[in-house]
Design a protein around this motif. Structure first.
Motif, PDB file in Angstrom:
ATOM      1  N   GLN A  36     -21.001 -29.608 -20.748  1.00  0.00           N
ATOM      2  CA  GLN A  36     -21.007 -30.901 -19.917  1.00  0.00           C
ATOM      3  C   GLN A  36     -19.646 -30.994 -19.113  1.00  0.00           C
ATOM      4  O   GLN A  36     -18.541 -30.616 -19.737  1.00  0.00           O
ATOM      5  CB  GLN A  36     -20.821 -32.150 -21.061  1.00  0.00           C
ATOM      6  N   ILE A  37     -20.095 -31.202 -17.738  1.00  0.00           N
ATOM      7  CA  ILE A  37     -18.791 -31.352 -16.826  1.00  0.00           C
ATOM      8  C   ILE A  37     -18.838 -32.742 -16.531  1.00  0.00           C
ATOM      9  O   ILE A  37     -19.756 -33.282 -15.596  1.00  0.00           O
ATOM     10  CB  ILE A  37     -18.885 -30.499 -15.631  1.00  0.00           C
ATOM     11  N   THR A  38     -17.680 -33.496 -17.073  1.00  0.00           N
ATOM     12  CA  THR A  38     -17.770 -34.799 -16.543  1.00  0.00           C
ATOM     13  C   THR A  38     -17.032 -35.237 -15.358  1.00  0.00           C
ATOM     14  O   THR A  38     -16.228 -34.106 -14.733  1.00  0.00           O
ATOM     15  CB  THR A  38     -16.956 -35.683 -17.685  1.00  0.00           C
ATOM     16  N   ASN A  39     -16.927 -36.178 -14.812  1.00  0.00           N
ATOM     17  CA  ASN A  39     -16.191 -36.612 -13.568  1.00  0.00           C
ATOM     18  C   ASN A  39     -14.856 -36.583 -13.893  1.00  0.00           C
ATOM     19  O   ASN A  39     -14.054 -36.336 -12.846  1.00  0.00           O
ATOM     20  CB  ASN A  39     -16.911 -37.818 -13.023  1.00  0.00           C
ATOM     21  N   ASP A  40     -14.304 -36.887 -14.909  1.00  0.00           N
ATOM     22  CA  ASP A  40     -12.927 -36.894 -15.285  1.00  0.00           C
ATOM     23  C   ASP A  40     -12.370 -35.475 -15.184  1.00  0.00           C
ATOM     24  O   ASP A  40     -11.108 -35.337 -14.770  1.00  0.00           O
ATOM     25  CB  ASP A  40     -12.776 -37.477 -16.769  1.00  0.00           C
ATOM     26  N   GLU A  41     -13.331 -34.627 -15.914  1.00  0.00           N
ATOM     27  CA  GLU A  41     -12.774 -33.172 -15.624  1.00  0.00           C
ATOM     28  C   GLU A  41     -12.669 -32.587 -14.351  1.00  0.00           C
ATOM     29  O   GLU A  41     -11.926 -31.676 -14.008  1.00  0.00           O
ATOM     30  CB  GLU A  41     -13.891 -32.446 -16.416  1.00  0.00           C
ATOM     31  N   ILE A  42     -13.718 -33.121 -13.266  1.00  0.00           N
ATOM     32  CA  ILE A  42     -13.675 -32.640 -12.099  1.00  0.00           C
ATOM     33  C   ILE A  42     -12.423 -33.158 -11.436  1.00  0.00           C
ATOM     34  O   ILE A  42     -11.571 -32.415 -10.653  1.00  0.00           O
ATOM     35  CB  ILE A  42     -14.817 -33.319 -11.249  1.00  0.00           C
TER      36      ILE A  42
END
Lengths: 233, 233
Positions: free
Chosen positions: A68-74
């Motif tokens: 899962q690539i969350t927006n926070d991670e981006i």
DNA sequence: ATTGTTAACATTGGATCCAATTTGAAGGTG
DNA sequence: CACCTTCAAATTGGATCCAATGTTAACAAT
């Protein structure tokens, strides 16, 4: 059907980045090997590489899973890219300029200027700008003569949306997109100016802000839902 | 002879870091596999991982080679660690504090205080401090709630001397070493103070300086030639 | 003597086979 | 009816085998 050396790795990475493999999908070695028509060995190596890149996570005895690539991670990745590229430009100023660096930078600026000469943008020109942008950032990182920066960036470069190689683009508002990318290009000019003037701290700050700006536009566009991703290579 | 999962990778990494494998040594799969008493498969995976970590370079058809790690490269890695950990502490201040973070930090500070209570140092106490130091830095990176920082640091952490897990120590000057490590510990105090006071920029600057200080002491010690490396785990 | 050709060797990459371990379910028992 | 036990299926990890390819050295010819 001749397979390249890194073909398996590239194919799997593209499948993940393109969305062919959805986030959360489970991947086992045997089905993947059969799907790609290769043996388990290259798949195993590719899985481990993709895990290292952060695109897969290992489930103890149940294979791998598309992460899962969350927006926070981006957002976090972009922040990391900002400080690392900021460090790069600062170190360019602090060290002796690598030969040919200013030439390459000037070339990038000029190529961009020509691209922005007429006030209109289409997908082909965005593609061209992505390449110029990639070259610009690339030669700054290399020019820092600090290999650790490139290595640290390497992982982030594989994450979708956090990479310099991926730009989001709203095909419905070419006018606005022109403005956005032109602003980014003007930042490039400012960064080169700061470097050549020996203003290390200013160059660093500009670089951080430059990364941040890309993030802001991503958030706006992804919220609108009509964005399109354009990647280089 | 039961081998752990990552035993091969760890053994090879240790051999490189400990100097058992000299810089420039060539490594082939078959001899290495025979040396370790395992098959070629785990060796191959380990070689690729070590290449990714920057400890090995691939020679086209002639196996792998233990990579030259120059002092410049170590300096570059430390600089990278500085900006990344600096970003971490800044983001800790900017975001909501992760629960339990301040507790862990206070624990690290207190454990260190106890270690420095009596003004003497031996190798066992240095070992203990390395562990405290590792925990301190680790919880700051985790506390940033930005996984990209940890991932970017991951590669650098494997490089010798650039990692928080490795401290150089001069056993002939315990007095001076006490001073050096105590100074580092005082920096830890200042960093925590800045974080709890919400001073993000100050915390970031302190963190960068903290990394730099470790580098300076490394340069002094490695020049003297009587240093000893102490690593955690 | 030097150079070109060829053949043997070394080395990696991929495929398949075997072992170990865990998960899951099904059936038996309290 | 619930819980424990046991067995089978799935899956990964490691080992060995086969193929492809590059490197090196030896030998012959000019």
């Amino acid at each position: 059907m001749k397979k390249d050396k890194h073909a398996v790795l590239s194919i799997l990475r593209d499948k993940i980045l393109s969305g062919a493999l959805q986030q959360g999908d489970r991947l086992a070695e045997i089905p993947t090997a059969e799907l790609l028509g290769v043996s388990r060995t290259p798949v195993r190596i590719a899985f481990r590489a993709l895990e290292q890149e952060g695109l897969l996570t290992k489930l103890p005895r149940r294979g791998y899973q598309v992460r899962q690539i969350t927006n926070d991670e981006i957002a976090g990745s972009v922040e990391v890219r900002g400080v690392l590229e900021g460090l790069a430009v600062r170190q360019i100023v602090e060290k002796d300029l690598a030969p040919g660096l200013t030439d390459t930078l000037r070339h990038c600026l000029q190529a961009g200027d020509e691209l922005f000469a007429e006030r209109s943008f289409n997908e082909a020109k965005v593609q061209a700008y992505v390449e110029i942008n990639r070259q610009f950032h690339d030669c700054l990182v290399k020019g820092s003569q600090n290999n650790a920066i490139a290595m640290a960036l390497q992982i982030n470069e594989h994450l979708p949306m956090a990479s310099v190689n991926a730009l989001v683009f709203n095909p419905e508002q070419t006018e606005r997109e022109y403005e956005r990318l032109y602003y980014a290009h003007q930042q490039h000019h400012a960064i080169v100016q700061a470097i050549t003037a020996g203003q290390g701290a200013r160059a660093e700050a500009l670089m951080k802000e430059h990364a941040q700006a890309a993030l802001n536009s991503y958030e706006q566009l992804s919220a609108s839902g009509v964005s399109k991703t354009i990647r280089s290579e």
